[in-house]
Design an enzyme around this catalytic site. Sequence first.
Site, PDB file in Angstrom:
ATOM      1  N   TYR A 191       0.602  -1.050   0.461  1.00  0.00           N
ATOM      2  CA  TYR A 191       0.404  -0.397  -0.279  1.00  0.00           C
ATOM      3  C   TYR A 191       0.901   1.125  -0.362  1.00  0.00           C
ATOM      4  O   TYR A 191       2.020   0.989   0.562  1.00  0.00           O
ATOM      5  CB  TYR A 191      -0.644  -0.197   1.658  1.00  0.00           C
ATOM      6  CG  TYR A 191      -0.363  -0.206   2.693  1.00  0.00           C
ATOM      7  CD1 TYR A 191      -0.224   1.887   2.777  1.00  0.00           C
ATOM      8  CD2 TYR A 191      -0.226  -0.309   3.163  1.00  0.00           C
ATOM      9  CE1 TYR A 191       0.364   1.997   4.041  1.00  0.00           C
ATOM     10  CE2 TYR A 191       0.587  -0.419   4.438  1.00  0.00           C
ATOM     11  CZ  TYR A 191       0.996   0.913   4.704  1.00  0.00           C
ATOM     12  OH  TYR A 191       1.581   1.041   6.342  1.00  0.00           O
ATOM     13  N   CYS A 192      -0.345   2.538  -0.374  1.00  0.00           N
ATOM     14  CA  CYS A 192       0.795   3.771  -0.340  1.00  0.00           C
ATOM     15  C   CYS A 192      -0.462   4.447  -0.363  1.00  0.00           C
ATOM     16  O   CYS A 192      -1.826   4.759   0.422  1.00  0.00           O
ATOM     17  CB  CYS A 192       1.556   3.809  -1.412  1.00  0.00           C
ATOM     18  SG  CYS A 192       0.890   3.672  -3.006  1.00  0.00           S
ATOM     19  N   THR A 193      -0.011   6.116  -0.292  1.00  0.00           N
ATOM     20  CA  THR A 193      -0.527   7.224  -0.573  1.00  0.00           C
ATOM     21  C   THR A 193      -1.969   7.347  -1.678  1.00  0.00           C
ATOM     22  O   THR A 193      -2.774   6.853  -0.642  1.00  0.00           O
ATOM     23  CB  THR A 193      -0.481   8.435  -0.498  1.00  0.00           C
ATOM     24  OG1 THR A 193       0.922   8.890   0.674  1.00  0.00           O
ATOM     25  CG2 THR A 193      -1.052   9.442   0.471  1.00  0.00           C
TER      26      THR A 193
END
EC number: 1.14.-.-
Length: 355
Positions: A199-201
């Site tokens: 996951y990331c922003t």
Amino acid sequence: MPVLHNRVSNEELKARMLAETEPRTTVSFYKYFTIDDPKAFRDRLYIQLEQYKVFGRIYIAAEGINAQISVPNNQFDAFKTGLFSAHPALDQIRLNIALEDDGKSFWVLRMKVRERIVADGIDDPTFNPANVGQYLKADRVNAMADDPDTVFVDMRNHYEYEVGHFQNALEVPSDTFREQLPMAVDMLDDIRDKNIVMYCTGGIRCEKASAYMLHHGFKNVYHVEGGIIEYARQAKAQGLPLKFIGKNFVFDERMGERISDDVIAHCHQCGASCDSHTNCRNEGCHLLFIQCPSCAAKYEGCCSTQCQDEMKLPLEEQRAIRSGRENGMKIFNKSKGLLQSTLHIPAPAAKDNAE
């Protein structure tokens, strides 16, 4: 020929933005697709977005587009119509609407052509960025967060992870995405059989990271659709419990969006509970670090007494001191106990180091 770049000073542009009365909406989006002529595509899109008074930062490359922007509310529908028709690949593209937004996130439109829309350092002709992991919506994210055979992997920078992350997520401690990719492969090598959730922003980094993991032989690879922003939106809309704790760091004037009430970080100067990033007020420093209100008052918004003293010198003396210093983003890294600049910040308090 129209002018395809800004010619006005940042100070004037920021003042104009602050004086605006029309509300703005902060939006991010990305798309991996082939652009045959990135420069021509960039120029066409610039002309289009400028007429809608869009501000923000957009990167364009042969592999696609990556954008963080703000749009006047009274132009939003026209902006969407224009964007969706700019290229077949952009038709109905998902727009991540900011979770917390005062409309003051950007004050100028900057569009740049780059080699990649996210710097990944990948130099392997056999790598297929289109072969990505499975998308996860919020309900499946929550189900997998409770699964002992699943590992969540944070593909953001250390300073982003520090203020907020999914519960029990693995941090890949680096300042750059290009360093994180091979590090993640090494860190996860012994647990290849587990489910790997990246996951990331907003999704752009974890999507490419999922393809990188598959390229290196991992089988059960997933990534959070739309990143933290879309996860939080879906979870709140559906009344789901939040598995992300703390704040979501964002790369604009806001520097963060509150996801949960938890404050999991600490002031880099005194160790008090705090998750507010700021840039050192010294024009010769601009270090990105976490500072509580008490230390902000004590150090006048600076990262150290050295910067505090330097900021008070006559401008000519400040310029002379800054001459020869390295430019670029400076970030305080508590995990390394180092300051990546020529300046100095006191060591963080013991309880901060113990995190």
